[in-house]
Write a protein that holds these residues in place. Structure first.
Motif, PDB file in Angstrom:
ATOM      1  N   SER A   5     -12.157   6.489  -2.391  1.00  0.00           N
ATOM      2  CA  SER A   5     -11.036   6.415  -3.330  1.00  0.00           C
ATOM      3  C   SER A   5      -9.896   5.595  -2.747  1.00  0.00           C
ATOM      4  O   SER A   5      -9.186   4.883  -3.471  1.00  0.00           O
ATOM      5  N   ALA A   6      -9.718   5.657  -1.410  1.00  0.00           N
ATOM      6  CA  ALA A   6      -8.641   4.893  -0.773  1.00  0.00           C
ATOM      7  C   ALA A   6      -8.882   3.391  -0.900  1.00  0.00           C
ATOM      8  O   ALA A   6      -7.962   2.625  -1.215  1.00  0.00           O
ATOM      9  N   ILE A   7     -10.110   2.960  -0.673  1.00  0.00           N
ATOM     10  CA  ILE A   7     -10.388   1.523  -0.754  1.00  0.00           C
ATOM     11  C   ILE A   7     -10.302   1.052  -2.197  1.00  0.00           C
ATOM     12  O   ILE A   7      -9.891  -0.099  -2.470  1.00  0.00           O
ATOM     13  N   LEU A   8     -10.634   1.904  -3.168  1.00  0.00           N
ATOM     14  CA  LEU A   8     -10.497   1.532  -4.580  1.00  0.00           C
ATOM     15  C   LEU A   8      -9.032   1.379  -4.964  1.00  0.00           C
ATOM     16  O   LEU A   8      -8.661   0.463  -5.720  1.00  0.00           O
ATOM     17  N   LYS A   9      -8.175   2.259  -4.440  1.00  0.00           N
ATOM     18  CA  LYS A   9      -6.736   2.131  -4.699  1.00  0.00           C
ATOM     19  C   LYS A   9      -6.189   0.850  -4.086  1.00  0.00           C
ATOM     20  O   LYS A   9      -5.365   0.151  -4.683  1.00  0.00           O
ATOM     21  N   ALA A  10      -6.632   0.547  -2.850  1.00  0.00           N
ATOM     22  CA  ALA A  10      -6.164  -0.678  -2.198  1.00  0.00           C
ATOM     23  C   ALA A  10      -6.593  -1.911  -2.981  1.00  0.00           C
ATOM     24  O   ALA A  10      -5.825  -2.882  -3.113  1.00  0.00           O
ATOM     25  N   ARG A  11      -7.799  -1.906  -3.530  1.00  0.00           N
ATOM     26  CA  ARG A  11      -8.257  -3.037  -4.337  1.00  0.00           C
ATOM     27  C   ARG A  11      -7.433  -3.174  -5.613  1.00  0.00           C
ATOM     28  O   ARG A  11      -7.123  -4.306  -6.057  1.00  0.00           O
ATOM     29  N   GLU A  12      -7.074  -2.043  -6.214  1.00  0.00           N
ATOM     30  CA  GLU A  12      -6.252  -2.092  -7.430  1.00  0.00           C
ATOM     31  C   GLU A  12      -4.874  -2.679  -7.130  1.00  0.00           C
ATOM     32  O   GLU A  12      -4.354  -3.502  -7.892  1.00  0.00           O
ATOM     33  N   ILE A  13      -4.287  -2.268  -6.006  1.00  0.00           N
ATOM     34  CA  ILE A  13      -2.977  -2.802  -5.624  1.00  0.00           C
ATOM     35  C   ILE A  13      -3.079  -4.287  -5.316  1.00  0.00           C
ATOM     36  O   ILE A  13      -2.208  -5.084  -5.699  1.00  0.00           O
ATOM     37  N   LEU A  18       0.817  -1.219   0.000  1.00  0.00           N
ATOM     38  CA  LEU A  18       0.000   0.000   0.000  1.00  0.00           C
ATOM     39  C   LEU A  18       0.843   1.258   0.000  1.00  0.00           C
ATOM     40  O   LEU A  18       0.418   2.309  -0.512  1.00  0.00           O
ATOM     41  N   THR A  19       2.018   1.193   0.581  1.00  0.00           N
ATOM     42  CA  THR A  19       2.863   2.392   0.668  1.00  0.00           C
ATOM     43  C   THR A  19       3.897   2.482  -0.450  1.00  0.00           C
ATOM     44  O   THR A  19       4.397   3.575  -0.744  1.00  0.00           O
ATOM     45  N   PHE A  54      -3.225  -6.205  -8.512  1.00  0.00           N
ATOM     46  CA  PHE A  54      -1.904  -6.221  -9.153  1.00  0.00           C
ATOM     47  C   PHE A  54      -0.993  -7.262  -8.496  1.00  0.00           C
ATOM     48  O   PHE A  54      -0.279  -8.008  -9.190  1.00  0.00           O
ATOM     49  N   VAL A  55      -1.023  -7.326  -7.161  1.00  0.00           N
ATOM     50  CA  VAL A  55      -0.198  -8.306  -6.446  1.00  0.00           C
ATOM     51  C   VAL A  55      -0.623  -9.726  -6.793  1.00  0.00           C
ATOM     52  O   VAL A  55       0.210 -10.620  -6.985  1.00  0.00           O
ATOM     53  N   VAL A  56      -1.937  -9.962  -6.888  1.00  0.00           N
ATOM     54  CA  VAL A  56      -2.433 -11.298  -7.245  1.00  0.00           C
ATOM     55  C   VAL A  56      -1.963 -11.692  -8.643  1.00  0.00           C
ATOM     56  O   VAL A  56      -1.526 -12.841  -8.880  1.00  0.00           O
ATOM     57  N   ASP A  57      -2.026 -10.737  -9.594  1.00  0.00           N
ATOM     58  CA  ASP A  57      -1.573 -11.027 -10.961  1.00  0.00           C
ATOM     59  C   ASP A  57      -0.079 -11.332 -10.992  1.00  0.00           C
ATOM     60  O   ASP A  57       0.367 -12.262 -11.691  1.00  0.00           O
ATOM     61  N   GLN A  58       0.727 -10.551 -10.250  1.00  0.00           N
ATOM     62  CA  GLN A  58       2.169 -10.783 -10.220  1.00  0.00           C
ATOM     63  C   GLN A  58       2.496 -12.148  -9.622  1.00  0.00           C
ATOM     64  O   GLN A  58       3.376 -12.866 -10.111  1.00  0.00           O
ATOM     65  N   VAL A  83       2.598   3.615  -8.427  1.00  0.00           N
ATOM     66  CA  VAL A  83       2.003   3.651  -9.773  1.00  0.00           C
ATOM     67  C   VAL A  83       0.519   3.307  -9.712  1.00  0.00           C
ATOM     68  O   VAL A  83      -0.287   3.826 -10.495  1.00  0.00           O
ATOM     69  N   HIS A  84       0.139   2.486  -8.737  1.00  0.00           N
ATOM     70  CA  HIS A  84      -1.254   2.060  -8.606  1.00  0.00           C
ATOM     71  C   HIS A  84      -1.994   2.815  -7.481  1.00  0.00           C
ATOM     72  O   HIS A  84      -3.048   2.376  -7.055  1.00  0.00           O
ATOM     73  N   GLY A  85      -1.420   3.934  -7.066  1.00  0.00           N
ATOM     74  CA  GLY A  85      -2.094   4.764  -6.063  1.00  0.00           C
ATOM     75  C   GLY A  85      -1.575   4.612  -4.652  1.00  0.00           C
ATOM     76  O   GLY A  85      -2.151   5.180  -3.719  1.00  0.00           O
ATOM     77  N   GLY A  86      -0.504   3.855  -4.452  1.00  0.00           N
ATOM     78  CA  GLY A  86       0.038   3.669  -3.108  1.00  0.00           C
ATOM     79  C   GLY A  86       0.678   4.948  -2.566  1.00  0.00           C
ATOM     80  O   GLY A  86       1.201   5.760  -3.313  1.00  0.00           O
ATOM     81  N   SER A  87       0.640   5.116  -1.253  1.00  0.00           N
ATOM     82  CA  SER A  87       1.243   6.276  -0.594  1.00  0.00           C
ATOM     83  C   SER A  87       1.408   5.967   0.888  1.00  0.00           C
ATOM     84  O   SER A  87       0.841   5.002   1.410  1.00  0.00           O
ATOM     85  N   LEU A  88       2.158   6.794   1.569  1.00  0.00           N
ATOM     86  CA  LEU A  88       2.361   6.590   3.005  1.00  0.00           C
ATOM     87  C   LEU A  88       1.056   6.761   3.796  1.00  0.00           C
ATOM     88  O   LEU A  88       0.883   6.165   4.859  1.00  0.00           O
ATOM     89  N   MET A  89       0.135   7.566   3.290  1.00  0.00           N
ATOM     90  CA  MET A  89      -1.110   7.826   3.994  1.00  0.00           C
ATOM     91  C   MET A  89      -2.224   6.849   3.623  1.00  0.00           C
ATOM     92  O   MET A  89      -3.303   6.878   4.217  1.00  0.00           O
ATOM     93  N   LEU A  90      -1.984   5.976   2.641  1.00  0.00           N
ATOM     94  CA  LEU A  90      -3.056   5.086   2.189  1.00  0.00           C
ATOM     95  C   LEU A  90      -3.543   4.129   3.286  1.00  0.00           C
ATOM     96  O   LEU A  90      -4.766   3.940   3.424  1.00  0.00           O
ATOM     97  N   PRO A  91      -2.669   3.509   4.098  1.00  0.00           N
ATOM     98  CA  PRO A  91      -3.197   2.654   5.179  1.00  0.00           C
ATOM     99  C   PRO A  91      -4.114   3.407   6.137  1.00  0.00           C
ATOM    100  O   PRO A  91      -5.147   2.865   6.578  1.00  0.00           O
TER     101      PRO A  91
END
Length: 344
Positions: free
Chosen positions: A319-327, A281-282, A330-334, A286-294
């Motif tokens: 918007s925060a929960i949507l960014k977390a879902r996107e991340i 999340l931090t 991405f992790v699942v795909d990787q 590129v997918h919306g992660g930031s230090l404040m996202l958690p």
């Protein structure tokens, strides 16, 4: 509670009935209504009150809708001025009245049950006719008739029976049958009422426990959010910071399991799951992660819990929960791609 259904046994006495409205609970006794309010329900000026049912001059009510709360007011002499004025100010005064209980759309069944159990307004008595029907000899129909010059009142019980008109016998038989049937129905109605009261009491206790669990979850998630905002300034403390957030999330899980609403429980479990992905999340900016996202994800969970406690609809995904879902996606795909390459 066992009931005595033998002949001549008295009907069971009605017991108190519980109805939970919005930030208030009313206990309906045979002779009074006892309204208790939470602290939030007293902000507008309404207070706890005990209303004798004999003092109620009118029952005012309005069914709840999806947009507007409904209410039931036990109006007394103190409210007579409001009964004469039908304005927006009067409606506001009713809502803030100590003898009023509000009901939300989700509490519409409780509203209907409470309104049904309240005494109806008194109805005018039918006027007594001055003229009486008389038989072919001029005697009033239904009254004892003189037999051979003997006054029925002096002839004793046998004389009374001999001089009674046939319609009187029919009336007595109907009364006897009606009393028997009415007594049986009254007993069974009391049994049904008792069962409904017990169910309402269990439902009330369950809701109180669920609300207490939601309050506990709010307190624990607030601690998680505060800790998520206090991220370390150097990379040396990141491992300990992530482990602590994961530990706090694990300690909160028992309170989440006691939440009554399935949708609410699923949303909070999703928020807690992201506390095990602090690095992603931090770091995945590129997918919306930031230090404040958690911290922002935790804030979304608090908004959901707060809406549930206030009996409001759950908020839409932030918007925060949507960014977390996107991340997370991405992790699942990787992970899937790495597994496929390893199998080659």
């Amino acid at each position: 509670m066992a009931y005595d259904l033998s002949k001549g046994a008295p009907a069971p006495k009605p017991e108190a009935q519980f109805f939970k409205g919005y930030v208030a609970t009313v206990t309906l006794h045979p002779d009074r209504a006892d309204i208790k309010r939470k602290l939030m329900g007293k902000v507008s000026g309404a207070k706890d009150s005990v209303i004798p049912l004999g003092a109620v001059i009118k029952v005012q009510s309005k069914a709840p809708t999806r947009l507007v709360n409904g209410y039931v007011q036990l109006a007394t002499e103190e409210d007579r001025g409001q009964l004469r004025i039908a304005t927006a100010e009067a409606q506001k005064a009713i809502a803030n009245n100590s003898r009023t209980v509000l009901f939300t759309w989700n509490q519409r069944e409780t509203y209907a049950a409470y309104r049904q159990r309240l005494p109806l307004e008194s109805k005018p008595k039918a006027a007594i006719r001055s003229d009486e029907r008389r038989d072919d000899v001029g005697q009033p129909v239904g009254r004892p008739r003189a037999l051979d010059g003997i006054s029925p009142t002096r002839a004793g019980p046998v004389g009374m029976m001999l001089t009674m008109d046939g319609s009187v016998w029919v009336g007595l038989a109907g009364t006897l049958v009606g009393t028997t049937i009415g007594g049986g129905l009254s007993i069974w109605a009391s049994v049904g009422t008792q069962n409904r009261q017990m169910k309402a009491a269990r439902e009330l206790r369950f809701e109180e426990k669920s609300e207490a669990s939601a309050n506990d979850a709010i307190t624990q998630l607030y601690v998680i959010r505060q800790r998520a905002r206090d991220f370390p300034q150097d990379h040396g403390g990141w491992d300990a910071w992530q482990r602590e957030l994961a530990r706090l999330a694990a300690e909160m899980e028992p309170a989440v399991l006691r939440l009554r609403d399935d949708e609410l429980r699923g949303r909070i479990e999703e928020v807690l799951g992201y506390m095990d992905m602090i690095y992603e999340l931090t770091d995945y900016r590129v997918h919306g992660g930031s230090l404040m996202l958690p911290s922002e994800v935790s804030r979304y969970g608090l908004d959901c819990l707060g809406a549930a406690v206030r009996d409001r609809p759950l908020p839409a995904a932030s918007s925060a929960i949507l960014k977390a879902r996107e991340i997370d996606a991405f992790v699942v795909d990787q992970t899937r791609m790495s597994r496929q390459e390893g199998e080659r």
